[in-house]
Design an enzyme around this catalytic site. Sequence first.
Site, PDB file in Angstrom:
ATOM      1  CE  LYS A 112      -3.717  -0.333   2.327  1.00  0.00           C
ATOM      2  NZ  LYS A 112      -4.751  -0.448   3.339  1.00  0.00           N
ATOM      3  N   GLY A 157      -7.017 -10.474   7.447  1.00  0.00           N
ATOM      4  CA  GLY A 157      -6.802 -11.031   8.787  1.00  0.00           C
ATOM      5  C   GLY A 157      -6.055 -10.060   9.669  1.00  0.00           C
ATOM      6  NE  ARG A 208      -6.172  -4.291  -2.834  1.00  0.00           N
ATOM      7  CZ  ARG A 208      -6.595  -4.632  -1.630  1.00  0.00           C
ATOM      8  NH1 ARG A 208      -5.731  -4.834  -0.651  1.00  0.00           N
ATOM      9  NH2 ARG A 208      -7.866  -4.782  -1.379  1.00  0.00           N
ATOM     10  CG  HIS A 244      -6.029 -44.052   2.253  1.00  0.00           C
ATOM     11  ND1 HIS A 244      -7.319 -44.241   1.805  1.00  0.00           N
ATOM     12  CD2 HIS A 244      -5.245 -44.796   1.452  1.00  0.00           C
ATOM     13  CE1 HIS A 244      -7.305 -45.069   0.776  1.00  0.00           C
ATOM     14  NE2 HIS A 244      -6.067 -45.433   0.549  1.00  0.00           N
ATOM     15  CB  SER A 264      11.565 -40.887  -9.534  1.00  0.00           C
ATOM     16  OG  SER A 264      10.391 -40.142  -9.317  1.00  0.00           O
ATOM     17  CB  CYS A 302       7.058 -39.361  -8.481  1.00  0.00           C
ATOM     18  SG  CYS A 302       7.987 -40.495  -7.441  1.00  0.00           S
TER      19      CYS A 302
END
Lengths: 878, 878
Positions: free
Chosen positions: A23, A102, A337, A455, A766, A833
């Site tokens: 700002k 917030g 902004r 899961h 990987s 991965c």
Amino acid sequence: MAKKYVYLFSEGNGSMRELLGGKGANLAEMTNLGMPVPQGFTVTTEACTRYYQDGRQIAPEIQDQIYEYLGRMEQICGKKFADPENPLLVSVRSGARASMPGMMDTILNLGLNDTVVEGLAKFTGNPRFAYDSYRRFIQMFSDVVMELSKKRFEEIIDEVKAQKGVENDIDLDTGDMKELVRRFKDFYQKEKGEPFPQEPRAQLMEAVQAVFRSWDNPRANVYRRMNEIPYEWGTAVNVQAMVFGNAGGRSGTGVAFTRNPATGEKALFGEYLINAQGEDVVAGVRTPSPISHLREEMPEVYDQFAAIAGRLEQHYRDMQDMEFTIENGTLYMLQTRNGKRTAAAALKIAVDLVDEGMIDEREAVLRVDPKQLDALLHPQFDSDALKKAKPIGSGLAASPGAACGRVVFTAEDAKAWHERGEKVVLVRLETSPEDIEGMQVSQGILTVRGGMTSHAAVVARGMGTCCVSGCGEIAVDYENRKFTLAGKDYREGDWISLDGSTGNIYAGPIPTVPADPSSGDFGRFMGWADQYRQMEVYTNADTPRDARQGRAFGAQGIGLCRTEHMFFDGERIKAMREMIVSETTEERRKALDKLLPYQQGDFEGIYEAMEGRPVVIRFLDPPLHEFLPTKEEDIRELAADMGVTEERLHAVIDSLHEFNPMMGHRGCRLAVSFPEIAEMQTTAVIRAALAVQGRHPEWTLVPEIMIPLVGEVKELKYVKDVVTSTADRLLREAGSPMKYEVGTMIEVPRAALTADEIAREADFFSFGTNDLTQMTFGFSRDDAGKFLTYYYDKKIYEADPFAHLDQKGVGRLVEMAVQLGKGANPALHLGICGEHGGDPTSVEFCHRVGLDYVSCSPYRVPIARLAAAQAAIKNPRN
Amino acid sequence: MAKKYVYLFSEGNGSMRELLGGKGANLAEMTNLGMPVPQGFTVTTEACTRYYQDGRQIAPEIQDQIYEYLGRMEQICGKKFADPENPLLVSVRSGARASMPGMMDTILNLGLNDTVVEGLAKFTGNPRFAYDSYRRFIQMFSDVVMELSKKRFEEIIDEVKAQKGVENDIDLDTGDMKELVRRFKDFYQKEKGEPFPQEPRAQLMEAVQAVFRSWDNPRANVYRRMNEIPYEWGTAVNVQAMVFGNAGGRSGTGVAFTRNPATGEKALFGEYLINAQGEDVVAGVRTPSPISHLREEMPEVYDQFAAIAGRLEQHYRDMQDMEFTIENGTLYMLQTRNGKRTAAAALKIAVDLVDEGMIDEREAVLRVDPKQLDALLHPQFDSDALKKAKPIGSGLAASPGAACGRVVFTAEDAKAWHERGEKVVLVRLETSPEDIEGMQVSQGILTVRGGMTSHAAVVARGMGTCCVSGCGEIAVDYENRKFTLAGKDYREGDWISLDGSTGNIYAGPIPTVPADPSSGDFGRFMGWADQYRQMEVYTNADTPRDARQGRAFGAQGIGLCRTEHMFFDGERIKAMREMIVSETTEERRKALDKLLPYQQGDFEGIYEAMEGRPVVIRFLDPPLHEFLPTKEEDIRELAADMGVTEERLHAVIDSLHEFNPMMGHRGCRLAVSFPEIAEMQTTAVIRAALAVQGRHPEWTLVPEIMIPLVGEVKELKYVKDVVTSTADRLLREAGSPMKYEVGTMIEVPRAALTADEIAREADFFSFGTNDLTQMTFGFSRDDAGKFLTYYYDKKIYEADPFAHLDQKGVGRLVEMAVQLGKGANPALHLGICGEHGGDPTSVEFCHRVGLDYVSCSPYRVPIARLAAAQAAIKNPRN
């Protein structure tokens, strides 16, 4: 020389965001552009950092500078702070580097007290305005600075209005305003045991301090964690001369965007209120008018504003979100902004700006937050319907999208209901691998236990299915097929709706609208992204369905095809369990022979779906106990089924028990113990590849086999020997010239530390950053939830290392492994991965350290494509 | 040029151990020294490695070289291999770099067949000798090369002796020997389905191959793992011309040491047999004569041998173990090597050699294997009594020493019986932290479950108490207070004896003799060690008793004082559980207040015991659920005891349940969640230090507080702030100038990776290599047992990474942490407190990477002192 903690707007500019906050920097920039900005100064973010270092105190030298700059502001404005003759009043606003809901927002009219208000009334000849300003100030100061309940102030206003018999604030006259001031002050005195502060300079310092304090309030902390904003940044404070939108009928205040933030359409969009101050617009006390009305109401002001808006957009080369105030017909800009926008708007604006010649394609690619794309890929609730709905509870927003269906409590029911054409939402205490099929056919999944990485959450994200997890307030009663939430029962067959993007749960159906990710803007935009990115983007997919979904989203291959989920289905789990209970290698081979055709069939399906693109197949990974039942009755049943004694089955289950299954007998440790498993899996891969290659001679399949959990080169070598001897034999027998590759996951710290040795035996690495994170931090995902909240509260961790790759620790290992691995084997190809493969900041890291590809769940593929493009544009590799 | 795989003895020398093996190098050296060595050649260790690379085949080029050197040997000896006229016979022996029991040892008389034996009879004029040699050859070749049962051959000899009515082999005549040859060959033909091989060159190649093969037999593999001998080394093969100790009354064979290997006394020590070949001495078919008898029987031979022995000892500057053969009055040396010796002998020999001026003190320090010292620190069985005892079973040799006591089944009984003066052996399925006191008063501990790193094993080693763990054959019947082993019952109160160095279990009492580690040689020797070492040696000690024990063994401080064991006792566990069940900080503080005086008292005791030396106190580490009961009845009782409902207690226990407790809510994570725990512990440490300092103004106490499981600097900073604010306040209140230090364990990979940041907040690092190993490898100690056997079988791991620090992986992290840590904070001091601190190779590593101290259990302190000295002598730091 003393450090400079305060800057006049005219001393700063738009590039000083770090010091002045967003700002402050933009106010300075507008000032420099000669726009009508009420003058003032910014207290820097460094002052905020210092405030915390000094034990939450504003150091005297900073206080001195603030007062000094207040003096300079008085000179510029030609008014004196709190001077009853011609008072300078100020607003105090927070302004961090990134816009942050917030935190404390705004205090207006600061500098008023019982004397000054009188002077203001006299000076403006508008006592109603003066007292309106004063009552607003008391209200805001009490709420924001002194933490009194806002609600009580509103009640007092309502009481006065009721007594007077009017509905709108605007109908209150000077006397009423005075009455409000009196009652507010009384309430303040009662609550605080002291009169409302009358000393304006003290008010100012309290307000500045309140802004600093609000940087550390719980909502701000949560927002920062979600948005990866470092706690260290701190916030700046802007002190600005007041201009008054509540000075009468030729005054007003409003907010506007240069383009429509919901659709991206190019037209001034916004609203304003006559005779009002900023918070009235937000609070909704009166309905504001659309900005277009201003054109009729005050044409010169409108034209001036439209011109400024156009100039600002040109200047910032992006859609602007502006605040303005009109004081007696004079326009003032209070803020500009880059405007927040929906995903759809972001895409349209980016594409339009290119077409308008304002930015180039690279810039456009940088303009869209990859995380936003998610919203374009999942069904969403119809927004009008959603507005009317009230959530009955909420859990964790575990997998985005919207779902609406009828409650079922088991995976079997989900399948059965689905087969007869019902839409279902599966409600479980928690899910397990056996529930996969039921999860697949559900619209959404709701669980009582488990976090963002449970899961249910992980699988749902993989499937692109909406999931709300960990709603602890739900009591599930499986027996009576109902659950209770907030005192109400919901039974099997009842309709509920889930919002996986907010975690909200609704009773009844809320209509959803499908996603349309193939719209023109999306396609064009992603085309640019693909043109600039330097990493490939693969998907994690265990089924042909996932594979096709990934391809639809642009995946160039499969980076992780897990083979274990395939073993849970019907006949397969039986053979799997036979294998586990086997006492000899022969028995085990017999059971594996039964699994072979299933597995081969699965792989064929996946190869077909990927049409010749790379597919990395990971061999069996989880500990074997995951395939066995735990409940007494299931054990009894299974024993009968398998023709073994219950004792025998119990003995097997006991022998497989592990204290720390995460660090137990799993991954390649299984193949080392039982090489016949790797033999069977290799056979399935090679036979599937041969079959599909036979059917599609135009493709060139190169099977890639990935060995998990390697920590020592000899371990890889052993399993690799099993793989190559099996594969070579099969290829020889088939007379096929097919090539194949054997690589490994790097997911154990030791693998990264000895990556040079391992690279000599591997065709590819990987990075399995889920496990690598667990082991590097020494905490288990399943357990960390218990203490991570303390860690967040105490600012020890600001981000969830399972969501965003920890670059300092885990990333260091990744870098080491890349350097050691490439050094020892320059032909090595490198990918990731873990779930981080779909997280934008992690993708950027992967680009920087030199990975060849990232792989993520299908629904994250577009995000990864865009993140990879942005990384490449910011840090191009040569 | 082709690689040289074969060396004549005259081509080698003593420094070529790596290539020629120990035996081959020493045969070459003796040859060079002009000693009477039957000539021959050595097939190199590289040939062995090549044999395995080639899929267990001896490559033709190596075979060619072997035959070529056989030819050169024929020239040197003036005999022809397998020539009936004047046959050259050979022995074939293995010879690795390090002497290795478990491998194939020796084949003698190779080159004989049905024809050559006749020629030998004729040439020597001694047909009995010729047929004796032939039957020996058949016997050894069948057993060692062809893997026929040795036993059957012995039975055949016994049958022939019985028929003849004689007792000794020596009483068998030529006809009997021929009969043996016949019967042996028949047996061979029957078993193998083909005649005994008659082609001498094929015999030779078979024998060489058998030596190579034996490198990989299970016993050799186990031995290598125990002794850290790499599999890659391979073994050499020595082919040597036969000389015959069985050529008549002026022939014989023997073994001798230059000093007594049991006591170290300086005098030729050994035995010999007339008219015998090597294996007769070992097999014990006749009782050999002491070497001193040879002086009378063959004085010149004796003198010649004594002179050679003296020369060899001088040459090698160490006690020699020699094999010799006398053929018709001529002495031949067949082997010399540094002799194995008991710990006591090793010390005496080292000290004597210094006194004799043969070696200097540094050399002496290098001469004793640190691991051997263990035997000097624990009680041992009386060796005569032990000879007569037969084990009734065995488990893992989990903690050394000998124990003899009466069986009890609970820790409470152990205490109760001990209090009335009984010696007890505690027998448990497994032990848990609650059993500590009972374990402390037991002579020994026997468990059914659990490995070398089970609770029982770790705690027992710490206490120096004998422990045999994991004896799975035992069935314990707690209810009837008995256990069953090998079909027999042992009841409470029965005497049993345990050998913690072998794992053997005996029925009845076997008298033990106490250790005497303060003998003159020991003291002098350790003095030299202390003089040369550059690291300090601390002990891990949780009690004043352990502290005193550590000091008695030379510990210079306490490197790890765990505070959790203190919480298990009587009233303490109650307060601990109250703390855990607390719902508010106040409740928790109240419970902690109860613990404070106990903890302070414990620390005072430890400070007193250490008399001003450094004491590093580690704050609470284990997950809280370890302090709560698991059995339903105990939970019920505890709930009643605590005045909470069972449901509440169950809820607490459930909420503390963890999937992977190793990686759960433990270590500093507890202090982050509940800083009041760290406050209480800090208070206890500082108050204890102030109290003891007050009583002993001559000491300068500097409390050292160690924060466990840190993975992120902010985590350490948070807990450190709690510690320092508490400590500073207490010291200020006491007006004390006392200094204190706050450091951390480095036991999470991320701590090592970010050690620079952490070092800026730490006064010291202590490497917790137990956990660091678990997390770096990604396997849990408790679970790894299940798959590590497969890994050993398949040569993936050759050593237990929990016993010997994995230098490649874990060591890499340690090195990184040392470099990063010292770089950021040069004043940082560095130590290790994992179990590796007492392992010689790991201690050497610690020295090399620059640690300041190692800390280990009291009984390992002398080992660590010696290992540190050897490391410093081998790699002096400047």
